[in-house]
Design a protein around this motif. Sequence first.
Motif, PDB file in Angstrom:
ATOM      1  N   THR B  58      99.699  19.584 103.758  1.00 44.24           N
ATOM      2  CA  THR B  58     100.216  19.198 105.067  1.00 44.24           C
ATOM      3  C   THR B  58     100.655  17.736 105.060  1.00 44.24           C
ATOM      4  O   THR B  58     101.687  17.383 105.643  1.00 44.24           O
ATOM      5  CB  THR B  58      99.161  19.453 106.159  1.00 44.24           C
ATOM      6  OG1 THR B  58      98.817  20.845 106.129  1.00 44.24           O
ATOM      7  CG2 THR B  58      99.662  19.088 107.537  1.00 44.24           C
ATOM      8  N   ASP B 175     104.643  25.313 107.096  1.00 46.36           N
ATOM      9  CA  ASP B 175     103.271  25.019 106.695  1.00 46.36           C
ATOM     10  C   ASP B 175     102.379  26.187 107.106  1.00 46.36           C
ATOM     11  O   ASP B 175     102.113  26.386 108.291  1.00 46.36           O
ATOM     12  CB  ASP B 175     102.800  23.718 107.355  1.00 46.36           C
ATOM     13  CG  ASP B 175     101.528  23.165 106.709  1.00 46.36           C
ATOM     14  OD1 ASP B 175     101.027  23.783 105.746  1.00 46.36           O
ATOM     15  OD2 ASP B 175     101.033  22.124 107.173  1.00 46.36           O
ATOM     16  N   GLU B 176     101.952  26.962 106.149  1.00 48.68           N
ATOM     17  CA  GLU B 176     101.122  28.155 106.375  1.00 48.68           C
ATOM     18  C   GLU B 176     101.675  29.031 107.495  1.00 48.68           C
ATOM     19  O   GLU B 176     101.018  29.281 108.504  1.00 48.68           O
ATOM     20  CB  GLU B 176      99.682  27.746 106.685  1.00 48.68           C
ATOM     21  CG  GLU B 176      99.058  26.937 105.567  1.00 48.68           C
ATOM     22  CD  GLU B 176      97.565  26.741 105.784  1.00 48.68           C
ATOM     23  OE1 GLU B 176      96.905  27.702 106.210  1.00 48.68           O
ATOM     24  OE2 GLU B 176      97.073  25.640 105.513  1.00 48.68           O
TER      25      GLU B 176
HETATM   26 MG   LIG Z   1      97.336  21.933 105.799  1.00 51.16          MG
END
Ligand SMILES: [Mg+2]
Lengths: 277, 326
Positions: B58, B175-176
Amino acid sequence: MHELTPGKQTQGRVGRVIQVLRASVFLTSKLFFADPQWLIPNIIAPFIFTLVAFFLFSGQTSGSSFLLYLVLGSGLMGMWGTTIYASANSIGFDRWNGTMESTLAAPIPLSWIALGRVLFNTLQGVLNAVFILVIGLVWFRVGFTLVNPPAFFFASIMTFLSLSAFGLLMTTILLLSRKGGFITNSMEIPVYIATGTMFPVILLPVVYLPFAFMLAPTWGIEAIRLAALPGYVGLPTTYTVDMTIMVAETFAYLALAFFLFKRVEAYAKKMGTLEEY
Amino acid sequence: MQKPLGPAISVKGLTREYVTRNFFGGVARTTSALSGIDFEVANGELFGLIGPNGAGKTTTIKILTTLLTPTGGDARILGLDVRKDLYEIRRRIGIVFGGERGLYNRVSAVDNLRYFSDLYGVDSSVARKRIPELLEVVGLSDRAQEKVEKYSRGMKQRLHIAKALVHDPELIFLDEPTIGLDPGGARDIRNMVRDLKAQGKTILLTTHYMFEAEELCQRIAVISKGKIVALDTPSELKNMVRDISVIELRTFEATMDYVEALRKLPNVVRVVADLDSEQQTIRVQTPLGADLLPKVTAALPAGARIIDRTIKEPTLEDAYLRLVEE
Ligand SMILES: [Mg+2]
Ligand SMILES: Nc1ncnc2c1ncn2[C@@H]1O[C@H](COP(=O)(O)OP(=O)(O)OP(=O)(O)O)[C@@H](O)[C@H]1O
């Protein structure tokens, strides 16, 4: 997935500012009306406040100017309340709503978005004041003869803008300080008193005066009263002087607010967030 | 839009430290989230970033999307400097953060998309056409006027994707994107990612699901404790564990004791177990392959049963575990 309609970007800085302000005002209003809680602080509370004040004073005074004074006072007080509330809730809202990152990621300064938020919330205060005025006129038959109507409306609009500028400045202070909620709550009453929404500034203890003179709406309120109330005696200034000082102070607020917004953004980038404090 | 000649993303010696301050404002702790990473992502490439919690994924995405200033090193997006060219970069990238956050729940999907397209400077005439198109693409057309708070997790995530695309970005960060979604919802998102790739978008995504990374990404960087420990195609990464094969057991009533017993067997490289469900899955990595089976069976405690056993080729997950544990 088919191709999207190819896009052109809005051109020009002014066009962009208008687009962002419009979007921010529009979204803030939608969010506001989506939550029925807004009725209490914005309509019901000032309504009750005004009612109580009318009942307390209507029997005692003969001249209608006192009632007009009261209407102006409670209207302006409502505007102050919403301004302070507005600044706490402008970008603070995104903080607890989890939209801070999406907001910061946009290709525009954060201050533009915040200004839209503050403008809408201050406008709420204006509507609030208008509402109180209507109650006074219709229900209590307050004589509403303005000394100088155009000057009154001009001063009202300028006071609204100066309140918004002050709200924007407050927003940055709240963002840069940890105890945002505490500051706004503890500001409300001294600010009411200092700007003379409750009493004419002239009645204030001398120690309050420098603070009151630094608040642009103090001058706006003086100008509004001069333009509205027959025979009003306030500060030894004229309408024009009041308005000039207010505009100058408003510009100072804006300059300081935009400067502090740069600091806020730099801080956010350094920390990677504005959410954890 | 004109494609830049160089790589879409170029990262050199990137570092980032987080300073945590104590109550009095003094420095309590300095965490090194990234300690010098280098990689490049080509135009039109679908690039994966995988690594354990706290590895720095991240942080990397935040730096590349101009939300966080790097402590040291260089990062260029579409040839632009993340430190200087903020707004130009932001206009040309889309960001999807996983999880519930990032949308205005009290208003509709259309309201959200209209707001963000205005923030990104999409001309109103274009937005009017593009927003319905996007809602169609993410399958939310018939619920477009509903408040987002009534949406399921999967619908919110699809709206997140639409939101990231309102300004038709060249480069997309995810991100994910499938975190917390059910298998169907996650598959929908993966299909959208593939479609975006087919349109020629450059994509950088992070995930904790190895099969997802393997299925989608052309190249993968494995990041661990702020360093890139491997960077290659999924098949090359798997080649790193060519020397082992995997005995996959499905068992009934197996316990942690059995897993520990397996770990103590000679020639066992690693044992990964999922003991939470009714039937347990245990994966034993070993260079011996089927030759280890008798010992595996012998170690089984009384009462437990092996329902099924297969010898498998190592997967990306096996390679990943070796990389991040070393
Ligand atoms: Mg993360
Ligand atoms: N705002 C912050 N302040 C202090 N430390 C932070 C901050 N954000 C991240 N960190 C630390 O930096 C390191 C990297 O975090 P990062 O969020 O980049 O990891 P990640 O790979 O995304 O992990 P996950 O898989 O859990 O999302 C961690 O040690 C984390 O605790």
